[in-house]
Design a protein around this motif. Structure first.
Motif, PDB file in Angstrom:
ATOM      1  N   ASP A 180       0.841  -1.202   0.000  1.00  0.00           N
ATOM      2  CA  ASP A 180       0.000   0.000   0.000  1.00  0.00           C
ATOM      3  C   ASP A 180       0.874   1.250   0.000  1.00  0.00           C
ATOM      4  N   PRO A 181       0.892   2.028  -1.086  1.00  0.00           N
ATOM      5  CA  PRO A 181       1.752   3.211  -1.137  1.00  0.00           C
ATOM      6  C   PRO A 181       1.332   4.310  -0.173  1.00  0.00           C
ATOM      7  N   ASP A 182       0.105   4.219   0.369  1.00  0.00           N
ATOM      8  CA  ASP A 182      -0.351   5.225   1.321  1.00  0.00           C
ATOM      9  C   ASP A 182       0.047   4.897   2.754  1.00  0.00           C
ATOM     10  N   THR A 183       0.699   3.766   2.967  1.00  0.00           N
ATOM     11  CA  THR A 183       1.145   3.364   4.300  1.00  0.00           C
ATOM     12  C   THR A 183       2.584   3.812   4.516  1.00  0.00           C
ATOM     13  N   ALA A 184       2.845   4.434   5.661  1.00  0.00           N
ATOM     14  CA  ALA A 184       4.193   4.860   6.027  1.00  0.00           C
ATOM     15  C   ALA A 184       4.757   3.934   7.100  1.00  0.00           C
ATOM     16  N   TRP A 185       6.057   4.042   7.322  1.00  0.00           N
ATOM     17  CA  TRP A 185       6.771   3.176   8.259  1.00  0.00           C
ATOM     18  C   TRP A 185       7.700   4.021   9.109  1.00  0.00           C
ATOM     19  N   SER A 186       8.002   3.548  10.309  1.00  0.00           N
ATOM     20  CA  SER A 186       8.978   4.242  11.140  1.00  0.00           C
ATOM     21  C   SER A 186       9.746   3.233  11.984  1.00  0.00           C
ATOM     22  N   VAL A 187      10.987   3.591  12.286  1.00  0.00           N
ATOM     23  CA  VAL A 187      11.804   2.873  13.253  1.00  0.00           C
ATOM     24  C   VAL A 187      12.353   3.923  14.203  1.00  0.00           C
ATOM     25  N   GLY A 188      12.202   3.694  15.503  1.00  0.00           N
ATOM     26  CA  GLY A 188      12.707   4.688  16.433  1.00  0.00           C
ATOM     27  C   GLY A 188      12.208   4.485  17.833  1.00  0.00           C
ATOM     28  N   SER A 189      12.447   5.504  18.645  1.00  0.00           N
ATOM     29  CA  SER A 189      12.080   5.493  20.038  1.00  0.00           C
ATOM     30  C   SER A 189      11.558   6.876  20.389  1.00  0.00           C
ATOM     31  N   PHE A 190      11.204   7.095  21.644  1.00  0.00           N
ATOM     32  CA  PHE A 190      10.651   8.381  22.058  1.00  0.00           C
ATOM     33  C   PHE A 190      11.748   9.439  22.002  1.00  0.00           C
ATOM     34  N   GLY A 191      11.673  10.305  20.987  1.00  0.00           N
ATOM     35  CA  GLY A 191      12.673  11.357  20.825  1.00  0.00           C
ATOM     36  C   GLY A 191      13.594  11.173  19.637  1.00  0.00           C
ATOM     37  N   ALA A 192      13.547  10.019  18.984  1.00  0.00           N
ATOM     38  CA  ALA A 192      14.389   9.795  17.801  1.00  0.00           C
ATOM     39  C   ALA A 192      13.678   8.798  16.901  1.00  0.00           C
ATOM     40  N   ILE A 193      13.395   9.211  15.677  1.00  0.00           N
ATOM     41  CA  ILE A 193      12.610   8.361  14.787  1.00  0.00           C
ATOM     42  C   ILE A 193      13.002   8.606  13.339  1.00  0.00           C
ATOM     43  N   ALA A 194      13.032   7.535  12.557  1.00  0.00           N
ATOM     44  CA  ALA A 194      13.245   7.616  11.110  1.00  0.00           C
ATOM     45  C   ALA A 194      11.976   7.130  10.432  1.00  0.00           C
ATOM     46  N   GLU A 195      11.505   7.879   9.447  1.00  0.00           N
ATOM     47  CA  GLU A 195      10.235   7.562   8.795  1.00  0.00           C
ATOM     48  C   GLU A 195      10.437   7.354   7.293  1.00  0.00           C
ATOM     49  N   PHE A 231      26.335  18.103   5.848  1.00  0.00           N
ATOM     50  CA  PHE A 231      26.771  16.862   5.208  1.00  0.00           C
ATOM     51  C   PHE A 231      25.590  15.968   4.828  1.00  0.00           C
ATOM     52  N   SER A 232      24.554  15.965   5.635  1.00  0.00           N
ATOM     53  CA  SER A 232      23.366  15.133   5.399  1.00  0.00           C
ATOM     54  C   SER A 232      23.714  13.704   4.987  1.00  0.00           C
ATOM     55  N   PRO A 233      24.454  12.978   5.826  1.00  0.00           N
ATOM     56  CA  PRO A 233      24.708  11.572   5.500  1.00  0.00           C
ATOM     57  C   PRO A 233      23.395  10.791   5.539  1.00  0.00           C
ATOM     58  N   ASN A 234      23.374   9.630   4.914  1.00  0.00           N
ATOM     59  CA  ASN A 234      22.205   8.757   5.049  1.00  0.00           C
ATOM     60  C   ASN A 234      21.953   8.506   6.529  1.00  0.00           C
ATOM     61  N   ARG A 235      20.683   8.525   6.928  1.00  0.00           N
ATOM     62  CA  ARG A 235      20.330   8.143   8.299  1.00  0.00           C
ATOM     63  C   ARG A 235      19.799   6.718   8.272  1.00  0.00           C
ATOM     64  N   VAL A 236      20.278   5.886   9.187  1.00  0.00           N
ATOM     65  CA  VAL A 236      19.927   4.467   9.204  1.00  0.00           C
ATOM     66  C   VAL A 236      19.555   4.100  10.639  1.00  0.00           C
ATOM     67  N   PHE A 237      18.267   3.855  10.883  1.00  0.00           N
ATOM     68  CA  PHE A 237      17.796   3.476  12.214  1.00  0.00           C
ATOM     69  C   PHE A 237      17.482   1.986  12.190  1.00  0.00           C
ATOM     70  N   VAL A 238      18.085   1.243  13.123  1.00  0.00           N
ATOM     71  CA  VAL A 238      18.059  -0.215  13.061  1.00  0.00           C
ATOM     72  C   VAL A 238      17.542  -0.809  14.364  1.00  0.00           C
ATOM     73  N   GLY A 239      16.607  -1.766  14.247  1.00  0.00           N
ATOM     74  CA  GLY A 239      16.145  -2.565  15.379  1.00  0.00           C
ATOM     75  C   GLY A 239      16.423  -4.034  15.105  1.00  0.00           C
TER      76      GLY A 239
END
Length: 324
Positions: free
Chosen positions: A25-40, A174-182
């Motif tokens: 579903d292209p209308d669905t978004a995703w996130s990985v993160g915690s309270f105060g830091a999140i990647a979407e 610099f805007s490096p790639n951000r990579v949030f991993v669980g």
């Protein structure tokens, strides 16, 4: 070596089906993160998207990527939270507290090539943990640019927000790639860090809020996560009255119905029952106390107002930090 039971494997297959359905579903978004830091991660319906071919469930665009593995113990928790005259909804992806922990580094640390990158072209780029000390997520950045890598290396061994760390003042530049991993998945953000102008950024992005991080919480108190579990990620199905940027759209009852089906399958049965009781005309004053129970009542009442056509503008203060 632990062998999963038949019941556990059935649950893994059910979670896999949920992930596949959500990815389609292209209308669905995703996130990985915690309270105060999140990647979407989110994508446009007509955006060129490539599915992962390495066994993980996921996809990437030119702006970001998402990748998940449905491992035993991964528990989706569908929920709604009340906000003034409206509501938010999501499906938290949780792991048992005893099995969720990542490294919890507290200083910038070089990790070497990112062999788990979604795109082949990024697997020789160097990954650095920002050292945010999160329980269930490692918040990292990645680059193949020699100047960026040199700056990041100069800051290793220091907290990222330390005034002596050279990367802090240059991170946006610099805007490096951000990579949030669980433990069971990751979100990668390729596009540049937007200016801090208060506007919701379009497409994949990250938020890091040092003041919220100081609390050491894994999720907002309004999120009904089962005891003994910790959220590290979330699925964000399309919302009935606002778009991905939080802007008002015409109310869509079919989206309420679609999320209700997810609540029935993956939500807290007690909260689902409370909401149904109010929706079907039960006495709201008979609902018991408790933050989450009262929130379920308010959501049911707010959704009823929308169904009756009572238009309510989205107030600027309606939104609340969401830790997936």
């Amino acid at each position: 070596m632990t062998i999963a039971t038949a019941k556990e494997m059935d649950e893994v297959r059910a979670v896999e089906a949920l992930l596949r359905q959500s990815l389609a579903d292209p209308d669905t978004a995703w996130s990985v993160g915690s309270f105060g830091a999140i990647a979407e991660f989110m994508r446009d319906p007509d955006e060129q998207t490539t599915e992962l071919a390495d066994g993980r469930l996921g996809a990437y665009t030119s702006r970001g990527a998402v990748a998940f593995t449905p491992i035993p113990g991964l528990r989706p928790v569908a929920y709604e939270t009340a906000i003034n005259s409206g509501w938010n909804h999501a499906i938290a992806l949780c792991l048992p507290e005893a099995a969720c922990a990542m490294t919890r580094r507290t200083v910038v640390t070089e990790l070497g090539p990112d062999k788990d990158a979604a795109r082949d072209e990024d697997r020789d780029a160097i990954l650095f943990d920002l050292g945010l000390g999160l329980l269930a997520v490692d918040a990292c950045v990645r680059s193949a640019d020699p100047e960026v890598i040199a700056c990041l290396r100069a800051g290793t061994g220091k907290p990222v927000f330390d005034h002596a760390n050279p990367i802090g003042p240059r991170l946006v530049e610099f805007s490096p790639n951000r990579v949030f991993v669980g433990r069971a998945g990751r979100v990668e953000v390729f596009q540049p860090i937007p200016p801090a102008d208060g506007k919701s950024p379009e497409g994949p992005h990250t938020h890091v809020m040092p003041k919220l991080l100081k609390g050491g919480r894994t999720h907002a108190a309004t999120t009904p996560i089962p005891e003994g579990f910790v959220p590290f990620a979330a699925i964000h199905p399309a919302h009935p009255y606002k778009d991905a940027l939080g802007q008002r759209i015409p109310f869509l009852q079919e989206r309420v119905d679609a999320f209700q089906a997810l609540l029935d399958r993956w939500g807290d049965p007690e909260l689902v029952a409370v909401k149904r009781r109010v929706t079907e005309g039960g006495d709201p004053d008979a609902i018991g106390p408790g933050r989450h129970i009262q929130a379920a009542r308010r959501v049911a009442e707010n959704q009823a107002r929308y169904r009756r056509g009572e238009v309510m503008e989205i107030a600027a203060d309606e939104e609340e930090p969401d830790a997936g």
